[in-house]
Motif scaffolding. Structure first.
Motif, PDB file in Angstrom:
ATOM      1  N   THR A 108       0.847  -1.189   0.000  1.00 53.62           N
ATOM      2  CA  THR A 108       0.000   0.000   0.000  1.00 53.62           C
ATOM      3  C   THR A 108       0.888   1.246   0.000  1.00 53.62           C
ATOM      4  O   THR A 108       2.091   1.172   0.275  1.00 53.62           O
ATOM      5  CB  THR A 108      -0.908   0.044   1.240  1.00 53.62           C
ATOM      6  OG1 THR A 108      -0.076   0.159   2.408  1.00 53.62           O
ATOM      7  CG2 THR A 108      -1.793  -1.189   1.326  1.00 53.62           C
ATOM      8  N   GLU A 109       0.294   2.388  -0.264  1.00 50.98           N
ATOM      9  CA  GLU A 109       1.047   3.640  -0.227  1.00 50.98           C
ATOM     10  C   GLU A 109       1.614   3.885   1.174  1.00 50.98           C
ATOM     11  O   GLU A 109       2.744   4.341   1.321  1.00 50.98           O
ATOM     12  CB  GLU A 109       0.137   4.800  -0.643  1.00 50.98           C
ATOM     13  CG  GLU A 109       0.896   6.111  -0.791  1.00 50.98           C
ATOM     14  CD  GLU A 109       0.018   7.229  -1.341  1.00 50.98           C
ATOM     15  OE1 GLU A 109       0.318   8.382  -0.993  1.00 50.98           O
ATOM     16  OE2 GLU A 109      -0.928   6.952  -2.097  1.00 50.98           O
ATOM     17  N   ASP A 110       0.829   3.552   2.213  1.00 50.59           N
ATOM     18  CA  ASP A 110       1.315   3.721   3.584  1.00 50.59           C
ATOM     19  C   ASP A 110       2.527   2.831   3.857  1.00 50.59           C
ATOM     20  O   ASP A 110       3.492   3.268   4.489  1.00 50.59           O
ATOM     21  CB  ASP A 110       0.207   3.414   4.598  1.00 50.59           C
ATOM     22  CG  ASP A 110      -0.868   4.482   4.637  1.00 50.59           C
ATOM     23  OD1 ASP A 110      -0.606   5.628   4.199  1.00 50.59           O
ATOM     24  OD2 ASP A 110      -1.974   4.176   5.113  1.00 50.59           O
ATOM     25  N   GLU A 111       2.482   1.589   3.375  1.00 47.38           N
ATOM     26  CA  GLU A 111       3.642   0.711   3.558  1.00 47.38           C
ATOM     27  C   GLU A 111       4.842   1.253   2.800  1.00 47.38           C
ATOM     28  O   GLU A 111       5.965   1.263   3.323  1.00 47.38           O
ATOM     29  CB  GLU A 111       3.327  -0.714   3.098  1.00 47.38           C
ATOM     30  CG  GLU A 111       4.503  -1.655   3.304  1.00 47.38           C
ATOM     31  CD  GLU A 111       4.258  -3.082   2.854  1.00 47.38           C
ATOM     32  OE1 GLU A 111       5.195  -3.900   2.966  1.00 47.38           O
ATOM     33  OE2 GLU A 111       3.138  -3.396   2.385  1.00 47.38           O
ATOM     34  N   GLN A 133       2.864  -6.313   7.367  1.00 42.73           N
ATOM     35  CA  GLN A 133       1.894  -6.180   6.280  1.00 42.73           C
ATOM     36  C   GLN A 133       1.756  -7.439   5.432  1.00 42.73           C
ATOM     37  O   GLN A 133       0.933  -7.495   4.531  1.00 42.73           O
ATOM     38  CB  GLN A 133       2.274  -4.990   5.392  1.00 42.73           C
ATOM     39  CG  GLN A 133       2.249  -3.663   6.120  1.00 42.73           C
ATOM     40  CD  GLN A 133       0.875  -3.368   6.700  1.00 42.73           C
ATOM     41  OE1 GLN A 133      -0.099  -3.226   5.968  1.00 42.73           O
ATOM     42  NE2 GLN A 133       0.787  -3.292   8.023  1.00 42.73           N
TER      43      GLN A 133
END
Length: 109
Positions: free
Chosen positions: A64-67, A86
């Motif tokens: 994800t973008e957060d990861e 994750q």
């Protein structure tokens, strides 16, 4: 129960079984693997950074973008870098192999 092989910093390997639904980070903690996870899997640090063996990368969901943002803070970032918190174990990931990086950088946001 999926098997995970952890490659330690010294090159030794430890293969463990963990229930599907656990993260790589949780499996590491339950099996005395030295994977920090300072934020306890809340996606607020990069201390559970691992290198996923290349043959397994295409079996994982995209980061994800957060990861990706947290991985930018990781020490020794590579194309095989992911956060252990994750990666959720499934039967399809039975046999996955991950390597611990030589160091971690504990920068929380």
């Amino acid at each position: 129960m999926p098997k995970i092989t952890f490659v330690n910093r010294d090159g030794s390997e430890k293969t463990v079984n963990a229930p599907a639904g656990l993260s790589i980070l949780e499996a590491a903690h339950q099996n005395d693997i030295d994977l920090e996870g300072a934020c306890e899997g809340s996606l607020a640090c990069s201390t559970c950074h691992v290198y996923v063996e290349e043959t397994w990368l295409n079996k994982l969901d995209e980061a994800t973008e957060d990861e990706e943002d947290m991985l930018d803070l990781a020490f020794g970032l590579t194309e095989q870098s992911r956060l252990g918190c994750q990666i959720i174990l499934t039967e399809e990931l039975d046999g996955i192999k991950v390597k611990l990086p030589p160091a971690t950088r504990n920068i929380s946001v």
